[in-house]
Design a protein around this motif. Structure first.
Motif, short mmCIF file in Angstrom:
data_model
loop_
_atom_site.label_atom_id
_atom_site.label_comp_id
_atom_site.label_asym_id
_atom_site.label_seq_id
_atom_site.Cartn_x
_atom_site.Cartn_y
_atom_site.Cartn_z
N VAL A 217 -7.68 9.94 -0.96
CA VAL A 217 -7.19 8.64 -1.44
C VAL A 217 -6.00 8.89 -2.37
N ALA A 218 -4.85 8.34 -2.00
CA ALA A 218 -3.66 8.43 -2.85
C ALA A 218 -3.67 7.26 -3.82
N THR A 219 -3.57 7.54 -5.11
CA THR A 219 -3.67 6.49 -6.13
C THR A 219 -2.43 6.44 -7.00
N THR A 220 -2.23 5.30 -7.67
CA THR A 220 -1.11 5.11 -8.58
C THR A 220 -1.49 4.07 -9.62
N THR A 221 -0.85 4.14 -10.77
CA THR A 221 -1.05 3.11 -11.80
C THR A 221 -0.01 2.00 -11.70
N ASP A 222 0.92 2.12 -10.79
CA ASP A 222 1.93 1.08 -10.56
C ASP A 222 1.25 -0.13 -9.93
N ALA B 295 0.84 -1.20 0.00
CA ALA B 295 0.00 0.00 0.00
C ALA B 295 0.88 1.25 0.00
N LEU B 296 0.42 2.26 -0.72
CA LEU B 296 1.09 3.55 -0.64
C LEU B 296 1.03 4.08 0.79
N ALA B 297 1.96 4.93 1.12
CA ALA B 297 1.93 5.54 2.44
C ALA B 297 0.61 6.30 2.65
N THR B 298 0.14 6.31 3.86
CA THR B 298 -1.13 6.97 4.17
C THR B 298 -0.95 8.49 4.14
N PRO B 299 -1.81 9.20 3.44
CA PRO B 299 -1.70 10.67 3.45
C PRO B 299 -1.85 11.23 4.87
N THR B 300 -1.06 12.23 5.17
CA THR B 300 -1.17 12.93 6.45
C THR B 300 -1.94 14.23 6.23
N ILE B 301 -3.13 14.32 6.83
CA ILE B 301 -4.02 15.46 6.58
C ILE B 301 -3.98 16.42 7.77
N THR B 302 -3.92 17.70 7.45
CA THR B 302 -3.99 18.75 8.46
C THR B 302 -5.21 19.62 8.17
#
Length: 265
Positions: free
Chosen positions: A139-144, A78-85
């Motif tokens: 949601v962080a997405t990628t085509t990898d 999984a991609l790293a979890t976004p850190t939201i402020t």
């Protein structure tokens, strides 16, 4: 995934079975080389049971042999979890920001379940309703294909709508049992204006009232039980940004109290 095996003497081919399904893979020793390897792209994280069969040539007294191997592919990372402020300004101006996620190519943003367009690549801002809780999901997405999307949520609650007041410093306009009012209208000469009583909640000589909205002109009045008519300031236009009227001279007639506008924090 690569499956390889050693060459077996007298074997002419190597039927291959993966998870009970045959694979179209045969070769004879009479060719340049027997097939001793098979490559394929598997699914992420399942278990594979691989059976390699080595049947002998038909004119030999040997019987077939086989070997079984089990392997489980790795799960997608999984991609790293976004850190939201979340930040709040002016009671209801909301900004959500998040840090860039390595290998992420785009971000899907939803606010209270509805997809929205980020203000920038890493920010979404809006003016919300007062006293309302908002939940954002990024949601962080990628085509990898070696990675799967990651997501994070955050929430923020806006503050109550600020109440604006008009203040009157009546220190120089005091009288026993005096009653103070703010009088407002949309015409400089109005024989039927609206009036609102002011109160001195802190007993400090400064009277206040919730600011009347939708009016152009304002003046202040003071009446006492012994007065036939009240005393007034001049009629003024509503101030822009100032909210405190300070009486400097109470005057000696019904409409000649003087003062100036200032600001009450």
């Amino acid at each position: 995934m690569t499956i390889s095996w050693n060459d077996v003497e007298l074997a002419e081919s190597y039927p291959l079975v993966i998870n009970d399904e045959g694979v179209d893979l045969t070769a004879t020793r009479g060719e340049t080389a027997a097939v001793n390897e098979y490559k394929f792209v598997g699914e992420y994280n399942p278990k594979y049971t691989i059976k390699v069969i080595a049947p002998p040539a038909a004119d030999t007294d040997y019987r077939a042999s086989e070997a079984i191997y089990e392997i489980t592919t790795e799960a997608q990372e999984a991609l790293a979890t976004p850190t939201i402020t979340a930040t709040l300004e002016n009671h209801n101006e909301v900004t959500f920001t998040w840090e860039a996620v390595e290998k992420a190519e785009s971000y899907i943003v939803t606010l209270d379940g509805e997809e929205v367009t980020p203000t920038t690549n890493f920010e979404y801002s809006f003016v919300g309703d007062y006293e309302t809780t908002y939940v954002i999901k990024v949601v962080a997405t990628t085509t990898d294909e070696d990675y799967i999307a990651s997501e994070a949520t955050a929430e923020i609650t806006t503050e109550a709508e600020p109440v604006e007041y008009i203040y009157l410093d009546a220190t120089e306009w005091k009288a026993d049992d005096a009653r103070y009012e703010v009088i407002v209208s949309n015409s400089r000469i109005d024989w039927n204006p609206d009036s609102f009583e002011m109160t001195d909640s802190n007993n400090d000589g400064i009277y206040e009232v919730v600011k009347p909205e939708g009016y152009t002109y304002i003046k202040f009045s003071r009446t006492t039980p012994s007065q036939y008519i009240g005393e007034y300031t001049e009629t003024m236009e509503f101030p822009d940004g100032e909210n405190l009227f300070i009486i400097t001279d109470g005057g000696d007639w019904w409409n000649d109290a003087e003062g100036y506008w200032s600001t009450m924090e």
